[in-house]
Each structure stands twice: as C-alpha cells, then as structure tokens.
Motif scaffolding. Structure first.
Motif, mmCIF file in Angstrom:
data_model
loop_
_atom_site.group_PDB
_atom_site.id
_atom_site.type_symbol
_atom_site.label_atom_id
_atom_site.label_comp_id
_atom_site.label_asym_id
_atom_site.label_seq_id
_atom_site.Cartn_x
_atom_site.Cartn_y
_atom_site.Cartn_z
ATOM 1 N N GLY A 155 -6.407 20.738 18.762
ATOM 2 C CA GLY A 155 -6.370 19.519 19.427
ATOM 3 C C GLY A 155 -7.333 19.265 20.457
ATOM 4 N N THR A 156 -7.722 20.112 21.417
ATOM 5 C CA THR A 156 -8.511 19.981 22.420
ATOM 6 C C THR A 156 -9.839 19.345 21.960
ATOM 7 O OG1 THR A 156 -7.311 21.416 23.938
ATOM 8 C CG2 THR A 156 -9.560 20.993 24.487
ATOM 9 N N GLN A 157 -10.426 20.228 21.155
ATOM 10 C CA GLN A 157 -11.853 19.994 20.564
ATOM 11 C C GLN A 157 -11.569 18.361 19.946
ATOM 12 O OE1 GLN A 157 -13.765 22.939 18.035
ATOM 13 N NE2 GLN A 157 -15.063 21.419 17.509
ATOM 14 N N SER A 158 -10.684 18.461 19.003
ATOM 15 C CA SER A 158 -10.625 17.230 18.199
ATOM 16 C C SER A 158 -10.509 15.879 18.925
ATOM 17 C CB SER A 158 -9.384 17.353 17.154
ATOM 18 O OG SER A 158 -9.529 18.384 16.210
ATOM 19 N N ASN A 159 -9.547 15.993 20.089
ATOM 20 C CA ASN A 159 -9.461 14.753 20.919
ATOM 21 C C ASN A 159 -10.711 14.619 21.637
ATOM 22 O OD1 ASN A 159 -6.779 14.418 20.226
ATOM 23 N ND2 ASN A 159 -5.955 15.539 21.899
ATOM 24 N N PHE A 201 -2.640 15.798 27.986
ATOM 25 C CA PHE A 201 -3.549 16.312 28.986
ATOM 26 C C PHE A 201 -5.247 15.984 28.595
ATOM 27 C CE2 PHE A 201 -3.678 20.599 27.650
ATOM 28 C CZ PHE A 201 -4.720 20.952 28.157
ATOM 29 N N THR A 202 -5.299 16.204 27.304
ATOM 30 C CA THR A 202 -6.757 16.448 27.225
ATOM 31 C C THR A 202 -7.322 15.080 27.021
ATOM 32 O OG1 THR A 202 -6.038 16.425 24.709
ATOM 33 C CG2 THR A 202 -6.687 18.688 25.473
ATOM 34 N N VAL A 203 -6.691 13.895 26.761
ATOM 35 C CA VAL A 203 -7.088 12.648 27.085
ATOM 36 C C VAL A 203 -8.099 12.511 28.382
ATOM 37 C CG1 VAL A 203 -6.811 10.140 27.016
ATOM 38 C CG2 VAL A 203 -5.435 11.738 25.574
ATOM 39 N N PHE A 325 -10.472 17.479 12.655
ATOM 40 C CA PHE A 325 -10.781 16.208 13.158
ATOM 41 C C PHE A 325 -11.242 15.249 12.106
ATOM 42 C CE2 PHE A 325 -14.153 13.283 14.719
ATOM 43 C CZ PHE A 325 -13.357 12.413 15.511
ATOM 44 N N PHE A 326 -10.822 13.908 11.949
ATOM 45 C CA PHE A 326 -11.316 13.151 10.904
ATOM 46 C C PHE A 326 -11.649 11.813 11.209
ATOM 47 C CE2 PHE A 326 -7.940 16.010 9.317
ATOM 48 C CZ PHE A 326 -8.515 16.635 7.988
ATOM 49 N N VAL A 327 -12.533 10.932 10.751
ATOM 50 C CA VAL A 327 -13.086 9.663 11.128
ATOM 51 C C VAL A 327 -12.507 8.862 9.704
ATOM 52 C CG1 VAL A 327 -14.445 10.408 12.782
ATOM 53 C CG2 VAL A 327 -15.500 10.338 10.440
#
Length: 497
Positions: A155-159, A201-203, A325-327
């Motif tokens: 999640g950290t990398q994906s965010n 918090f990664t935001v 991670f998706f776009v």
C-alpha cells in the motif's frame, strides 16, 4: 580453488548442489513444522529486552561456513521461537494475515528462480503471468479495457504511485507542464490533496516525498461511521479554490486501518469529476471484497477511480510483501516511464518485448505474481470468497457479543469489514487509558493473544482485526474473558497499593 567447491552453495545441475538444497530445505521444513505443531499461543517469545540480548549474542558470520543444522538450531531458538505466530487463531492485532500454504511454496520457487520483473530478459514467462493476473484483477474490479497495473511492495508504494501520477497528470492538464522533464511548476506550493481524517498516513508521507509537503494534504471530517463526509468534502474544495489554492486529487479509502470503513466512492467520484480532480482509491484493505459474493457491492464506484491500491498480503492471504497498483487508463504510466539502453530500450517494444519497469517506480522487483497464481489455482475463488465472507460474519458476531458486555465499549457496532475497535471500561472511568494499556501489555506478555491498540479522540482503545478464517467466536470469547481477568488484576493492583 576449484570452482566445483562452490557447488554446495548454489542450486545447480550438479549432484552436490541438489543434495545440499534438498538437505537444507528439508531441515527448514522440519523446523517450521515443529514450531507450528508445538506453539499453542500467538506469542511464546521472551520480553523485548531479552530478545534483543539473544540477537546481540548471535554469531552473524563464520570463517569457513557453519554446518546448516547448527545455524538452523540458532534460527529456531533465537528467531523463530521469539516470533509472532501470525497463523494462530488469536493473532488478531493487525492487518497481518496468516499466509496460505501454496503461497509459501511459491516463495521457495520465487527465491530459487530469482527472476527480476524489470526487463523481459530477466523474467521471461514471469512477465506474461504478471500481466495476466493484472488483467484478471482489473476485470474483477470491473475496470475499463484501457486499464493497466503493476505489482508493488504494498500500500505504501501503491499510494505513492497514485499521488505521483495525480500530481504529474494535473500539472500536465492545467499548465501543460511536464514534471518529469521540467521539475515542479512555480505554483506547485498551491496544490492540494483531499482525503478523510481517517485516511492512511501514507497520503501525507507521499505528499512530502513528492515535494509538496504535508501541508498539501487537507483532511476532511468523517461521519459517525468514520466515512468521509461528502458535503464537507465539497465545501472544502470550494474553500480551497476561493482561497487561491489548487485542489488536484481526492483520495477515497476503501477500508480504513482502524475501523475498516469504506468511503462512499460513487459520490466522491462524482465530486472529483465535477471539479476536474484525480481520484485515487486506497483499497489496500477492502480490495479483497472483489472476491466476495455477499459484500462486493461495498466497492461500488471503484471502477471510476483514476488509480487504485490493492494489497494481496492482507485478505488475499499472501506472504509479505505482495500488492498491486492499477490505473483506469494505461496511458497514465507515461508520467513515470523512463528508457535505459541497457535495460528497456524503446526499440525493444517494436520487437514485441515487454519491460515492466516502464510502469513501476521499482527497478529490481520480485515475481510476487506467482504466489497469487498458485493460491488462486489451489485454493480456488469459491474458497477465497467463503473465507472472506466468514471473517466479516465473525466480526459481526464478535461485535454482538461485546455489545452485550456492559464492561466493554464498542466504537463500531456494525463493522464494515472485519475490524472492531473497543475498550474495557469497567468501573475505573478516570483511568481508562492506563487500564487499556495494561490489558494490551498483559495480553502480549502472557501470549494469550495478539491484539492491537489505537487512539480514538485521544483515548486509548483496543482492536481486533479478524483476518484469520480459522478464528472462531469461542476464540474471541476466550480472549474477552482474559481481558476481563487482566482488568480485575489491574483493579486489585490498585487496591493492594
């Protein structure tokens, strides 16, 4: 020295290498089997200071190489025996799942093959399997045909990637500015990211890593269910614009860390579209609901997101680390693509070679897709769905049991996924923080269970995160009974003092 002297250290075509591999893997298998067979608690290890002393005494190297059995004995005594038993039924503290056996086996294959997912000539078949799994997940999420994605460390990398693409897309759209070539535009300090006060918090961490600073993140109040208040979100966007600031992105959370709350994605998507903002959905926790027959509807609207975070090392039961991670539009990856002659030259694409580094912030990257593939094939989608649905049902059961206990205060009486936040209140109202911290420490020290602690409005609360489909309501009742006993111990301690 003859090069064959090194055969025993590598898995290779020599008999020596194969025998060495079989020997050490078999011994490691026995070690782990015995650990799981003999461990009846979530934690049987020593106190933190004692563990630290044991590790300090551990030999880190040897001159000529120790016997593997000797090393494995050290690993068992000093490391494995002092580890959290994450597969135990009462390990319910964090978003830390019990790993599936097929995925554990896949880890061995991944380690042995040691493929790197950055270029085709380092990964070959792994490239195509990852691409197929990305497409499979995209279809499960009902993303449009132009969507794409990449496996990540979590999640950290994906965010981070979501906000990176949001920043560069917005600068391109608003100012025709290429951040990759030109750096940040002069008005970058006005850019703002909106998310709920319960967002991960990664935001904020991503914002300062992207050069925008934590001040770029504007948190919006949540409602009584810890979901973003969409009326307040609209007000905040208008307020920022009126004040000369520039909203660029909204982050919706599909499964907050503490409460598992899912923001109203369809409403947020409409607001983002009306104001020309990028929408990123952090579904690291709640993304697994894509496999659920009963709860998939809770992800409604996720297909409208410009980017999405999914973690497989949560409720897909994959060993850490494994995320994606998706776009919505694969063209978005142009904002981070970079070509190097020695790795992913542009002319290779003309020859049909796929280099996945072009859509990742990582270069060297593991073949984590194999874990998910083996799990899906061996466990099956139906069993995945049943496991996920069971844990949500268990959370509702547990909340009901706790609600009928007058000594327990439950924050989320109707858990949206499988996290329950609560505290023991008993009869010591003036010392509730101290009481619940005492309970938390005693639970861990005694190995009774592994639970988590958090804060709600500055007050200490406890948390169950019920990811394990082997946990029963009886297990939870036993832990609650222990909590009551430790609370009584705390009260009696005060009396005797």
């Amino acid at each position: 020295m003859n090069t064959t002297d090194f055969d025993r250290f590598f898995l290779n075509d020599s008999e020596t290498g194969i025998q060495s591999f079989n020997h050490i893997v078999l011994e490691a298998q026995h070690l782990l089997s015995n650990f799981y067979k003999s461990n009846t608690n979530a934690f049987n290890g020593s106190a933190p200071k004692e563990i630290e002393k044991e590790i300090q005494k551990l030999s880190l190297t040897s001159k000529d190489g120790d016997n593997p059995i000797t090393v494995l004995e050290d690993v068992l005594k000093k490391i494995v025996n002092n580890s959290i038993h994450v597969s135990h039924q009462t390990s319910m503290g964090h978003l830390h799942c019990p790993p599936l056996i097929p995925a554990i086996a896949a880890e061995l294959i991944i380690g042995a093959l040691n493929q790197s997912m950055d270029s085709w000539d380092q990964s070959s078949t792994a490239t195509y399997l990852e691409e197929r799994l990305i497409k499979w997940v995209s279809e499960k999420l009902t993303l449009p045909p132009m969507s794409d994605g990449t496996f990540t460390s979590g999640g950290t990398q994906s965010n981070y990637m979501g906000l990176l693409l949001a920043r560069d897309w917005f600068c391109d759209k608003r100012w025709n500015w290429n951040v990759k070539i030109q750096g940040l535009p002069t008005e970058f300090h006005k850019l703002r990211i909106l998310c709920s006060e319960s967002a991960h918090f990664t935001v904020k961490k991503s914002a300062f890593q992207l050069g925008l600073g934590e001040q770029a993140v504007v948190t919006v109040p949540t409602d009584s269910n810890k979901k973003i208040n969409t009326a307040k979100l609209t007000e905040e966007i208008e307020r920022l614009k009126t004040g000369g600031l520039i909203p660029m992105c909204v982050v919706a959370t599909a499964g907050t860390t503490d409460f598992g709350s899912i923001d109203p994605i369809p409403e947020i998507a409409e607001i983002a579209e009306n104001h020309g903002l990028w929408l990123h959905v952090d579904a690291a926790y709640g993304g697994a609901l894509m496999l659920s027959q009963k709860h998939f509807h809770k992800l409604a609207g996720i297909e409208q997101a410009d980017s999405i975070t999914i973690d497989f090392h949560k409720q897909f039961y994959q060993p850490i680390s494994c995320g994606a991670f998706f776009v919505k539009n694969k063209e978005s990856f142009r904002y981070l693509a970079h070509h190097a002659d020695y790795l992913n030259p542009e002319n290779d694409e003309e020859d049909g070679l796929v280099h996945l580094v072009s859509k990742s912030v990582q270069t060297t990257r593991r073949f984590d897709a194999l874990k998910l593939f083996m799990s899906l094939r061996i466990v099956g989608e139906k069993n995945f769905a049943n496991m996920i649905d069971y844990t949500l049902h268990l959370a509702s059961q547990a909340a009901g049991v706790m609600e009928h206990n007058e000594d327990i205060e439950v924050c989320n009486r109707n858990p949206e996924i499988n996290a329950i936040v609560f505290r023991y209140r008993g009869g010591i109202i003036e010392k509730l923080n101290e009481l619940n911290m005492f309970i938390y420490k005693k639970i861990l020290q005694t190995g009774t269970a592994l639970i988590a602690k958090t804060k709600v409005k500055g007050q200490v609360f406890l948390k169950f995160t019920l990811l394990n489909p082997r946990t029963t309501i009886v297990d939870i009742e036993d832990v609650l009974h222990s909590i009551s006993q430790f609370a009584a111990e705390y009260e009696n301690r005060g009396i005797t003092q």
